[in-house]
Design an enzyme around this catalytic site. Structure first.
Site, short mmCIF file in Angstrom:
data_model
loop_
_atom_site.label_atom_id
_atom_site.label_comp_id
_atom_site.label_asym_id
_atom_site.label_seq_id
_atom_site.Cartn_x
_atom_site.Cartn_y
_atom_site.Cartn_z
N ALA A 284 0.86 -1.18 0.00
CA ALA A 284 0.00 0.00 0.00
C ALA A 284 0.89 1.23 0.00
O ALA A 284 2.11 1.13 0.19
CB ALA A 284 -0.89 0.01 1.23
N LYS A 285 0.30 2.39 -0.21
CA LYS A 285 1.04 3.65 -0.08
C LYS A 285 0.02 4.75 0.15
O LYS A 285 -1.12 4.66 -0.33
CB LYS A 285 1.83 3.94 -1.36
CG LYS A 285 3.03 4.84 -1.13
CD LYS A 285 4.14 4.10 -0.41
CE LYS A 285 5.37 4.96 -0.22
NZ LYS A 285 6.49 4.19 0.30
N GLY A 286 0.45 5.79 0.85
CA GLY A 286 -0.44 6.92 1.10
C GLY A 286 0.30 8.22 0.88
O GLY A 286 1.53 8.24 0.80
#
Length: 393
Positions: free
Chosen positions: A94-96
């Site tokens: 994931a990444k934000g």
């Protein structure tokens, strides 16, 4: 995705499986209203992309940077999937990110933004669902705010929801130097295969932040002569080898910059990349080795400390020159490995010693390198494509 496609074709994966691995699982875009110090209200755009949660909860950092956009976050989330898979830890990717300029904001404004982002992501984050971490523009302080805001919403302390926290809140020993240490383990494993004696070897390290400075210090400790280092202010070269401890002390006393460092002569970042050294560690930013300058690289081994320092178009030139490249998804996976250890320690409620963490992280990196090296021999491909093959399998 170009490299992913190459690996998929070699593995002969079905079209259905290809799309399951390619298309992100979930993409969240939020508007974050934040009251600024002058009383005005600004709305920031925030993102979280869950690329995959097949192997376990998704894992990935949160970036605070003006250039953050959905495409970048999507690419970085996919990268995290392969990175976790290649070192065999039970996480998805994931990444934000939030499009903002943290350097132009006060601590109070950053805190309100981080807390607003956490509230917006309460249904996304969770110790068994999605575990954020620091990235560009964020650090332990921001992770403490995230943990506090999440814990308030859940009515209890939930320290396993985030990694990269301060030690006092359940952070792990060894986390700060983990990525640089993993880069060193990967470099030494590759040097062993290439029969390069560390005590006779030379290296150049581009980037002197968290990853580059620890990698340079640990390579130096293992006998490698680090002839050049660099940061935003330029490159610093000393034919007899740079005193890394002195360089770190100078940087820390000089607002994080090497500008004016006296223990070496000044060269450009471009010149550093083309030095005749055994090992080149690009640990600064993406796309520094491109089809424009790849032909001038003289190192025998490139160990990618940064994400994506070699553009896809430069791969062929580097491979034709016979340079061995330990790719980013393998070389810099030491960070996520120790993040995983932090999460495990939070889950069992027991902290490990630094010695145990380093031992386990080194073993994980060494095993991953060996798996990728065997795959490269089996499929007769570069280590980069081999790393994707191992991760996809």
């Amino acid at each position: 995705m170009q490299r992913f496609d190459t690996a998929v074709n070699l593995l002969g994966i079905s079209e259905e499986m290809y799309y399951i691995l390619k298309v992100p699982r979930q993409q969240v875009i939020v508007g974050l209203p934040v009251t600024m110090d002058d009383g005005s209200l600004r709305v920031f755009e925030g993102y979280r992309v869950i690329h995959s949660n097949i192997l376990g909860p998704s894992k990935g950092g949160i970036r605070f940077d003006p250039a953050v956009n959905l495409d970048e976050v999507r690419a970085l989330a996919a990268w995290m999937t392969w990175k976790c898979a290649v070192v065999d830890i039970p996480y998805g990717g994931a990444k934000g990110g939030v499009a903002c300029n943290p350097r132009a904001m006060s601590a109070g404004e950053i805190e309100r933004l981080m807390r607003a982002y956490t509230v917006a992501m309460l249904d996304v984050f969770g110790p068994d669902r999605d575990i954020p971490a620091p990235d560009m523009g964020t650090g332990p302080r921001e992770m403490a705010w995230l943990m506090d805001e999440y814990s308030k919403a859940k009515g209890m302390t939930v320290n396993a929801v985030v990694t990269g926290k301060p030690l006092v809140l359940g952070g792990s020993l060894g986390r700060t130097e983990a990525t640089g240490r993993g880069v060193t383990v990967a470099a030494l494993s590759a040097m062993e295969k290439m029969r390069i004696n560390p005590y006779r070897a030379t290296a150049a390290v581009q980037g002197f932040g968290n990853v580059g400075s620890f990698a340079a210090a640990l390579l130096h400790e293992r006998g490698v002569s680090v002839k050049a280092v660099s940061d935003i202010s330029g490159g610093y070269y000393n034919d007899k080898g740079i005193d890394i401890e002195a360089a770190v002390r100078y940087r820390d006393a000089n607002k994080g910059s090497l500008d004016g460092f006296a223990g070496a002569e000044k060269i450009s970042n471009e010149e550093l990349l083309s030095l005749a050294v055994d090992v080149l560690v690009p640990a600064a930013k993406e796309d520094v080795i491109t089809d424009d300058n790849a032909a001038s690289v003289q190192a025998k081994l490139i160990v990618e400390g940064a994400n994506g320092p070699t553009s896809a178009s430069a791969d062929d030139i580097i491979n034709e020159k016979g340079i061995l490249v330990v790719p980013d998804i393998l070389a810099n996976a030491g960070g996520v490995t120790v993040s995983y250890f932090e999460w495990v320690q939070n889950r069992i409620g027991y902290g490990w010693t630094l010695d145990r963490i380093n031992r386990r992280a080194d073993r994980a990196m060494k095993d991953a390198f060996d798996r990728v090296y065997s795959a490269s021999k089996q499929y007769k491909v570069s280590l980069r494509i081999a790393a994707y093959i191992v991760a996809i399998k």
